[in-house]
Structures are given as structure tokens and as C-alpha cells.
Motif scaffolding. Structure first.
Motif, mmCIF file in Angstrom:
data_model
loop_
_atom_site.group_PDB
_atom_site.id
_atom_site.type_symbol
_atom_site.label_atom_id
_atom_site.label_comp_id
_atom_site.label_asym_id
_atom_site.label_seq_id
_atom_site.Cartn_x
_atom_site.Cartn_y
_atom_site.Cartn_z
ATOM 1 N N TRP A 67 0.835 -1.213 0.000
ATOM 2 C CA TRP A 67 0.000 0.000 0.000
ATOM 3 C C TRP A 67 0.862 1.253 0.000
ATOM 4 C CZ3 TRP A 67 -0.364 3.312 4.434
ATOM 5 C CH2 TRP A 67 -1.324 4.334 4.328
ATOM 6 N N PHE A 68 1.872 1.286 0.856
ATOM 7 C CA PHE A 68 2.721 2.459 0.982
ATOM 8 C C PHE A 68 3.553 2.687 -0.278
ATOM 9 C CE2 PHE A 68 6.795 4.385 2.239
ATOM 10 C CZ PHE A 68 6.339 5.589 2.751
ATOM 11 N N ILE A 69 4.199 1.636 -0.764
ATOM 12 C CA ILE A 69 5.081 1.772 -1.924
ATOM 13 C C ILE A 69 4.295 2.034 -3.199
ATOM 14 C CG2 ILE A 69 6.753 0.574 -3.382
ATOM 15 C CD1 ILE A 69 7.667 -0.938 -0.854
ATOM 16 N N ALA A 70 3.196 1.290 -3.411
ATOM 17 C CA ALA A 70 2.408 1.450 -4.628
ATOM 18 C C ALA A 70 1.775 2.840 -4.705
ATOM 19 C CB ALA A 70 1.328 0.380 -4.699
ATOM 20 N N THR A 71 1.263 3.341 -3.574
ATOM 21 C CA THR A 71 0.685 4.683 -3.556
ATOM 22 C C THR A 71 1.728 5.728 -3.915
ATOM 23 O OG1 THR A 71 -0.921 4.037 -1.855
ATOM 24 C CG2 THR A 71 -0.526 6.395 -2.146
ATOM 25 N N LEU A 93 4.516 5.267 -5.709
ATOM 26 C CA LEU A 93 4.922 5.140 -7.103
ATOM 27 C C LEU A 93 3.895 5.764 -8.048
ATOM 28 C CD1 LEU A 93 6.395 1.516 -7.205
ATOM 29 C CD2 LEU A 93 7.641 3.689 -7.337
ATOM 30 N N ILE A 94 2.617 5.557 -7.750
ATOM 31 C CA ILE A 94 1.569 6.159 -8.590
ATOM 32 C C ILE A 94 1.598 7.678 -8.460
ATOM 33 C CG2 ILE A 94 -0.924 6.378 -8.889
ATOM 34 C CD1 ILE A 94 -1.161 3.428 -8.124
ATOM 35 N N ALA A 95 1.781 8.178 -7.240
ATOM 36 C CA ALA A 95 1.874 9.625 -7.027
ATOM 37 C C ALA A 95 3.068 10.202 -7.779
ATOM 38 C CB ALA A 95 1.991 9.930 -5.537
ATOM 39 N N TRP A 96 4.181 9.480 -7.767
ATOM 40 C CA TRP A 96 5.375 9.934 -8.483
ATOM 41 C C TRP A 96 5.119 9.984 -9.987
ATOM 42 C CZ3 TRP A 96 8.409 6.965 -11.933
ATOM 43 C CH2 TRP A 96 9.600 7.587 -12.344
ATOM 44 N N ALA A 97 4.471 8.953 -10.526
ATOM 45 C CA ALA A 97 4.238 8.876 -11.969
ATOM 46 C C ALA A 97 3.288 9.960 -12.461
ATOM 47 C CB ALA A 97 3.698 7.499 -12.331
ATOM 48 N N ASP A 98 2.204 10.212 -11.701
ATOM 49 C CA ASP A 98 1.217 11.177 -12.204
ATOM 50 C C ASP A 98 1.531 12.613 -11.842
ATOM 51 O OD1 ASP A 98 -0.166 11.914 -9.642
ATOM 52 O OD2 ASP A 98 -0.703 9.806 -9.632
ATOM 53 N N ASN A 99 2.607 12.855 -11.098
ATOM 54 C CA ASN A 99 3.030 14.223 -10.790
ATOM 55 C C ASN A 99 4.257 14.635 -11.597
ATOM 56 O OD1 ASN A 99 1.532 15.719 -8.442
ATOM 57 N ND2 ASN A 99 1.573 13.562 -7.853
ATOM 58 N N ARG A 100 4.642 13.805 -12.555
ATOM 59 C CA ARG A 100 5.762 14.149 -13.427
ATOM 60 C C ARG A 100 5.258 14.979 -14.614
ATOM 61 N NH1 ARG A 100 8.734 9.045 -15.274
ATOM 62 N NH2 ARG A 100 10.463 10.484 -15.662
ATOM 63 N N TRP A 110 4.022 10.571 1.863
ATOM 64 C CA TRP A 110 4.433 10.364 0.482
ATOM 65 C C TRP A 110 5.081 11.589 -0.136
ATOM 66 C CZ3 TRP A 110 -0.547 8.533 1.980
ATOM 67 C CH2 TRP A 110 -0.618 7.138 2.114
ATOM 68 N N GLY A 111 5.654 12.456 0.705
ATOM 69 C CA GLY A 111 6.350 13.621 0.176
ATOM 70 C C GLY A 111 7.509 13.239 -0.726
ATOM 71 N N TRP A 112 8.123 12.086 -0.445
ATOM 72 C CA TRP A 112 9.243 11.614 -1.258
ATOM 73 C C TRP A 112 8.830 11.302 -2.690
ATOM 74 C CZ3 TRP A 112 8.435 6.728 -3.262
ATOM 75 C CH2 TRP A 112 7.461 5.947 -2.624
#
Length: 272
Positions: free
Chosen positions: A18-22, A24-31, A248-250
Motif C-alpha cells: 500500500w505504501f510503496i504502490a501509492t 509510485l503512482i503519485a510519483w508517476a502522475d506528478n511528473r 508520500w512527500g518523497w
């Protein structure tokens, strides 16, 4: 009696994914938008692979198959989330709300912003249910339907209004969705939602504790218990002064920081 392999390990696995997948998705859609096509291709391959994984795992009631079906369901879910958050599958309406609308008219307008996404989720849920009918392992379909239900409840709560409606993880290209949030307030709906999710978590916990030690039923019940408990936590985030960036700031690009502060300020002006 609490079992390490039947209760603790499934709990750790669910929280970690849950933590890692959330993130990664946040990272992908904020690029940058130029990267969205590649992300969607990767997400689509993962989503289709997840469907195949669920089908294969559904034929076995072994512990490994339960874990495999669980991961497959999350792969399919991540595909849908990525499609929504990149804007590829959101809704026909792609602009801010009309502040003059209220009641049913406001709801219809808000529904137009997420309609395509919700229809896709519903069709996928029906597909998984039909494919998992009368098979030994139904965890894949159960996990997906559970996540669909919890996400739908959270969206309705945001529309009605919650004490903490801010979302630092929402991409800039979807910032208009914040104008459809209700005003910041505590509602009976949110309280009932949390209570209902707590009751469901307790039910899954009962199933996990009552199952034979080390069995697939115990592992499956523990996975569902943890997932529903995370749903409780996410709904509590709507009621408490919690910032997404604390966890998930990272995953959020630093270039979006100043823009998010401005968006957050605009959101407060709209919702208060």
C-alpha cells in the motif's frame, strides 16, 4: 491465537505494498505530461498481467495463490488509478464546478468529472466477479471490489464535505476536482463511513482468527482485514489535520512544491 505466518506476515505485506504502490503512482502522475504516455503503457502492461495473474491464481486455494491473487488485484487497481490520475480516464467534464449549482445539479456536474473512471472500475469489478464465480480462490475479485467500494465512499464524502479535504498528491492537471469538494465540515456520513469500515474490518479479523492456522483462509482473511483497516485510516485522514506529504512527500517532485502551496491556498478559499 495470532499466527506469524497467518496474521502478521499478511499485515506487513499489505501495508508495505500500500505504501510503496501509492507513492509510485503519485510519483508517476506528478511528473511532466510528456512522461504520461510511457507510464500508461507500463501501467497497462502491469494491469493486463494482473488480470492474468488473478485468473491463474484463482484455480488454486494454496497460500501462495492467495498472495498472488492479492498482488494481481492491486496491479489491476493501480492501472486504473494511474489512468485516472494522469487524466487519461477521468470524465467528460474537465473544468471547475459552477458555484451557482446545488443539490442534484451539482452532483451531476461532479459525476461528470469522474464518470469514465467509475464506469471502468465497475466493469472491471463485474468482470472479475464473473471470472471468479465458483473458483477455489476468490481473493482477487474480493480485493478489487473492496477497494472500489472504499474509494467510492471516500469520493462521496469529499463531495458532501469533510473536515480535511486537502490533497497534496492530487496532480496539477486535476486541480479543478478540488472545486467539487464540499465545504470543510464533519458530517454524519463520514462518521457512519468510518463506523461501517471498522465493523467490516472486525468481521474480516474474526474470519482470520477463526481459520485454521497457516491456512489460505487465514491469510486471505488477514489480507482483507489489513486492507479494510487501511480504508479506515484513509477515511480518518479526511477527518484529521493530516497532510499527504507527511507519508508520500518523497514521491512528489520538488518542482511541484510551490504550485501545490498555491493550489492548497486556492482550495481553502473555495471550500470555506
Amino acid at each position: 491465537m495470532v499466527s506469524w505466518s497467518g496474521h502478521i506476515v499478511p499485515f506487513i505485506v499489505t501495508v508495505a505494498i500500500w505504501f510503496i504502490a501509492t507513492g509510485l503512482i503519485a510519483w508517476a502522475d506528478n511528473r511532466e505530461r510528456a512522461t504520461f504516455s510511457r507510464s500508461l503503457v507500463i501501467g497497462s502492461v502491469a494491469g493486463i498481467a494482473g488480470l492474468v495473474v488473478i485468473l491463474v491464481a484463482s484455480l488454486s486455494a494454496e497460500v501462495w495463490a492467495v498472495y498472488l491473487a492479492f498482488v494481481g488485484a492491486l496491479m489491476v487497481w493501480g492501472w486504473h488509478e494511474l489512468s485516472f490520475l494522469t487524466g487519461a480516464a477521468a470524465g467528460p467534464r474537465r473544468g471547475p464546478s459552477d458555484p451557482s449549482l446545488t443539490g442534484v445539479a451539482r452532483f451531476r456536474q461532479a459525476a461528470g468529472t469522474v464518470m469514465h473512471h467509475e464506469v471502468a472500475l465497475a466493469l472491471t469489478a463485474l468482470l472479475l466477479i464473473s471470472l471468479s464465480w465458483n473458483v477455489p480462490n476468490q481473493i482477487g475479485a474480493t480485493v478489487f471490489v473492496l477497494m472500489f467500494g472504499m474509494r467510492l465512499i471516500s469520493k462521496i464524502n469529499l463531495f458532501v464535505g469533510v473536515p480535511n479535504s486537502t490533497s497534496e498528491m492530487l496532480p496539477e492537471h486535476l486541480a479543478y476536482l478540488k472545486t467539487y469538494f464540499g465545504r470543510n465540515r464533519m458530517t454524519v456520513l463520514l462518521a457512519l463511513s468510518v463506523a461501517g469500515l471498522v465493523a467490516m474490518s472486525a468481521w474480516f479479523a474474526t474470519l482470520a482468527l477463526a481459520a485454521p492456522v497457516g491456512s489460505a483462509q487465514m491469510v486471505g482473511g488477514s489480507l482483507l482485514f489489513t486492507l479494510s483497516l487501511l480504508g479506515v485510516l484513509e477515511h480518518l485522514f479526511l477527518a484529521l489535520p493530516f497532510r499527504d506529504g507527511m507519508l508520500w512527500g518523497w514521491a512528489i517532485p520538488k518542482r511541484a512544491g510551490p504550485q501545490r502551496k498555491a493550489a492548497g491556498s486556492q482550495e481553502r478559499n473555495v471550500t470555506t
